[in-house]
Scaffold this active site. Sequence first.
Site, PDB file in Angstrom:
ATOM      1  N   HIS A   1       0.767  -1.259  -0.154  1.00  0.00           N
ATOM      2  CA  HIS A   1      -0.022  -0.079  -0.108  1.00  0.00           C
ATOM      3  C   HIS A   1       0.900   1.251   0.091  1.00  0.00           C
ATOM      4  O   HIS A   1       0.533   2.298  -0.961  1.00  0.00           O
ATOM      5  CB  HIS A   1      -0.817  -0.105   1.094  1.00  0.00           C
ATOM      6  CG  HIS A   1      -1.745   1.196   1.374  1.00  0.00           C
ATOM      7  ND1 HIS A   1      -2.936   1.348   1.232  1.00  0.00           N
ATOM      8  CD2 HIS A   1      -1.360   2.490   2.031  1.00  0.00           C
ATOM      9  CE1 HIS A   1      -3.424   2.539   1.368  1.00  0.00           C
ATOM     10  NE2 HIS A   1      -2.419   3.309   1.928  1.00  0.00           N
ATOM     11  N   GLU A   2       1.766   1.285   1.042  1.00  0.00           N
ATOM     12  CA  GLU A   2       2.694   2.504   0.959  1.00  0.00           C
ATOM     13  C   GLU A   2       3.735   2.876  -0.277  1.00  0.00           C
ATOM     14  O   GLU A   2       3.629   3.764  -0.659  1.00  0.00           O
ATOM     15  CB  GLU A   2       3.705   2.246   2.163  1.00  0.00           C
ATOM     16  CG  GLU A   2       2.816   2.213   3.458  1.00  0.00           C
ATOM     17  CD  GLU A   2       1.798   3.529   3.775  1.00  0.00           C
ATOM     18  OE1 GLU A   2       2.052   4.385   3.321  1.00  0.00           O
ATOM     19  OE2 GLU A   2       0.755   3.196   4.455  1.00  0.00           O
TER      20      GLU A   2
ATOM     21  N   HIS B   1       1.641   4.652  -2.811  1.00  0.00           N
ATOM     22  CA  HIS B   1       1.839   6.377  -2.636  1.00  0.00           C
ATOM     23  C   HIS B   1       3.211   6.603  -3.063  1.00  0.00           C
ATOM     24  O   HIS B   1       3.154   7.814  -3.615  1.00  0.00           O
ATOM     25  CB  HIS B   1       2.030   6.701  -1.154  1.00  0.00           C
ATOM     26  CG  HIS B   1       0.661   6.553  -0.366  1.00  0.00           C
ATOM     27  ND1 HIS B   1      -0.455   6.886  -1.018  1.00  0.00           N
ATOM     28  CD2 HIS B   1       0.115   6.106   0.732  1.00  0.00           C
ATOM     29  CE1 HIS B   1      -1.858   6.772  -0.310  1.00  0.00           C
ATOM     30  NE2 HIS B   1      -1.190   6.030   1.002  1.00  0.00           N
TER      31      HIS B   1
ATOM     32  N   HIS C   1      -5.048   7.864  -1.804  1.00  0.00           N
ATOM     33  CA  HIS C   1      -5.852   6.769  -1.489  1.00  0.00           C
ATOM     34  C   HIS C   1      -7.217   6.626  -2.412  1.00  0.00           C
ATOM     35  O   HIS C   1      -7.485   7.512  -3.133  1.00  0.00           O
ATOM     36  CB  HIS C   1      -6.607   7.192  -0.196  1.00  0.00           C
ATOM     37  CG  HIS C   1      -5.676   6.784   0.895  1.00  0.00           C
ATOM     38  ND1 HIS C   1      -5.431   7.591   2.248  1.00  0.00           N
ATOM     39  CD2 HIS C   1      -4.562   5.847   1.225  1.00  0.00           C
ATOM     40  CE1 HIS C   1      -4.368   7.048   2.928  1.00  0.00           C
ATOM     41  NE2 HIS C   1      -3.733   6.218   2.196  1.00  0.00           N
TER      42      HIS C   1
ATOM     43  N   ILE D   1       4.272  28.612 -19.343  1.00  0.00           N
ATOM     44  CA  ILE D   1       2.577  28.769 -19.336  1.00  0.00           C
ATOM     45  C   ILE D   1       2.078  30.351 -19.400  1.00  0.00           C
ATOM     46  O   ILE D   1       2.605  31.300 -19.121  1.00  0.00           O
ATOM     47  CB  ILE D   1       2.059  28.147 -18.216  1.00  0.00           C
ATOM     48  CG1 ILE D   1       0.404  27.993 -18.069  1.00  0.00           C
ATOM     49  CG2 ILE D   1       2.237  28.848 -16.858  1.00  0.00           C
ATOM     50  CD1 ILE D   1       0.024  27.054 -17.141  1.00  0.00           C
TER      51      ILE D   1
ATOM     52  N   ASP E   1       7.354  28.628 -14.236  1.00  0.00           N
ATOM     53  CA  ASP E   1       6.772  29.799 -15.034  1.00  0.00           C
ATOM     54  C   ASP E   1       5.783  30.208 -14.095  1.00  0.00           C
ATOM     55  O   ASP E   1       5.592  29.584 -13.103  1.00  0.00           O
ATOM     56  CB  ASP E   1       6.194  29.473 -16.390  1.00  0.00           C
ATOM     57  CG  ASP E   1       6.012  30.770 -17.148  1.00  0.00           C
ATOM     58  OD1 ASP E   1       6.333  31.821 -16.704  1.00  0.00           O
ATOM     59  OD2 ASP E   1       5.935  30.634 -18.370  1.00  0.00           O
TER      60      ASP E   1
END
Length: 569
Positions: free
Chosen positions: A268-269, A272, A278, A342, A489
Site C-alpha cells: 500500500h505505502e 503512494h 488513497h 505557461i 513559470d
Amino acid sequence: MDKHMCSSVEKPSCLLSLKHFCMKRNFIIICSILPVFYVSLTSGAPTTSGAPTTISVTSVSPTTTPHTPTDHEQFINTLISLGYLPPTSNLATVTLQALEEAIVLYQSYHGLEESGKFDKETQAQMSRPRCGNPDKTTSNTDRGRRFMATSGWPSTHITWNVVNYTRDLHHEQVDEAVEEAFQLWSDHTVLTFERVSGTGEDVDIRIDFSEPYTEHGDDLPFDGPGHVLAHAFLPWFSKNKGDVHFDDGETWTHKSYSGANLWLVAAHEIGHSFGLHHSFIQGSLMYPYHSGYNPEYTLHEDDIMGIEFMYGDGTPDYNTQRPGPPNNPQVPRLCIESFDAIDVAVDGYTYVYKGDYYWRLELGKITDGYPKLISQGWPGLQSEIDATVTVKNALLWRDEVGKTFFFKGRAVWRYTGRSLDIGYPKDLSTAFPGFPNNVESVTAAVEINGNGQTFFLSDGVFYLYTHRRQVEGPYSINAFRDIPSNIADAVQLQDNYMYFFTKDLRYFQVSPWTFTTSYSYPKPTTDDWFECEGAARPLIIGTPSSDASLPLYNIYTALFMLIMALVSL
C-alpha cells in the site's frame, strides 16, 4: 443559559446541542456567533485553582501534568491529520458547520451513514489500523472517486533499499516481504525495481522503521500501537520524496494473521511512493484502512487502472484523455513531466509549452487535438522556451497591449496574435531597456493585470517592470513567502491570484497584494490543470472570459485593498 453548561471535554457534542437549541428558537444571530461566544465563556470559567481553563488541544494543567486528549479532541485531531479539517483547527477554533461537514465527508468516503455525528459506526471505523497519509487531498474532493493519480517518477526504473529494520522480524523476513510488495505491483506495470546499497538521495524509495512518539525527519511522529501503521511520500514531494516510514511501535508480522502484515502494508505505502493517492473502493490495495493478512490477495482492478495509467501498459481504456498521442514517445507527458512555460494568451485560453509542443487548456483539461508543434502555431519561434507572457494592461503597455513575449536565454520574441513582429527576436536588454547584461535567462514572467507591473524571475531573484516602463531589481524570490527557487513559470488568472509552477510538478497560489501563499498550497499541477486520470475536480481554468470589465474590476479591487489598509492604520 448557564455559562458553565458545556465543559471543554464535551465541547463538540455540547455545541451541536446548543446549535439545535438555537435553531428551534430561531436565534439566527446567536447561532452564527455561537462558537466564538462559547470560547469566550469557557476560557473565563473558573477552575479549582482560580485560573482560567484553557481548551487548546495542546494545553497543560496548572500542575504541568501532560494533557491526555479526550475522545473528542482525538477525533478532531484525526480529522485534521486526514485532511478533513484545516491544520489550524482545534477545539477552540473549529466551527459547528466545519465539524459537521468534515464528519459527513469522512462518512461518505467510507460508506457510512452520513449523519454528521460522531456515532458508534464512525468511531469504530476511525479506530481501525490504517495508513497515515491523508484521505482528503487537493484532488479527491468528490465522493465515489476511484483511484487518484498524481505525478509519477520520470524514469520507469526505480531503486529502493531498507535503511532501518524492525526488531519484530529477521532482516531476511523484512527483505522478503518488501520484495513481494514490489512484485505485487510489477505484474501490472512497466516499472522495474532494483535494490541498491545506498541510503541517501541517490535511492528513490528508502524504507525505514521509526520509533513512535519521536520525530524521525518528517515532522510526522508515529502514535505507537494501533491506528497509524505507516506513511509514505509522493514522488514529487520536495522532502523525503518516495520514502516509506513504518511505525516500529506496531507488531510487524510476516505471513501471519496476527499483528500488522508487513507485505500488504508495504505494498500500500509503495503505491503512494509511485504517485497514487488513497482510493475509496473497498477491497482495493490503496484503500486507507488495513484489512489484515490475506495470502491469496491480488491487486484490485482499481489499483491496476491507477498504476497502468501512470506508467502505461500500451492499451489505456479510460474516459479521460491523456495529454498527447500515447503512442508517440517524442511527445512529452504532462502528467509526469514539468512543462517549460505557461501563459493566458490574448484569446483567453491558457497555453502550456514543453519541448517542441504546446497544449491548449479548456475547462481544466487538454483541448481535443492537442498537442501541436510550436513551429506550426508560432512560426519563427524556437522550441524549449524558458518563459512567456501576454501583456494586457493598456495603461502600461500602450500600443503593445495584447502582444505575447517568449523568452529563451537572452533572446526575446514578440508576437501579435500568431505573427512574429518585425525586428524580433531581440536581446533581452534591447527589448526591455535597463535589464542587466549579466542576466542569462528569464525563467518565469507574470503580469499583474490590475497595475500592469510585470515580474521577471531569474536564478532565485526577480526584476520588476514598472508602470514607468523601467526595470527595477534584482529582488530576492523570498519576497514571495514560501515560494521555492525552482520555478518553471507563472501566470495570473481571472481570480487575480498569481500561480507559480515548480519544476517538480507543484503549483502555488499567491496573493498579488501580500505575496503570501494561500492555505493548502502547494498542490500537484497534474491534478488541477491537466485532468490526469484520477484528478477529481479540476479548476475551471484556461477558458476565455466574457467579462470585459475585468481590468476595471482589478483596479477597483486594488483601490479597495489600499483604502482598507489606510483605514487600519
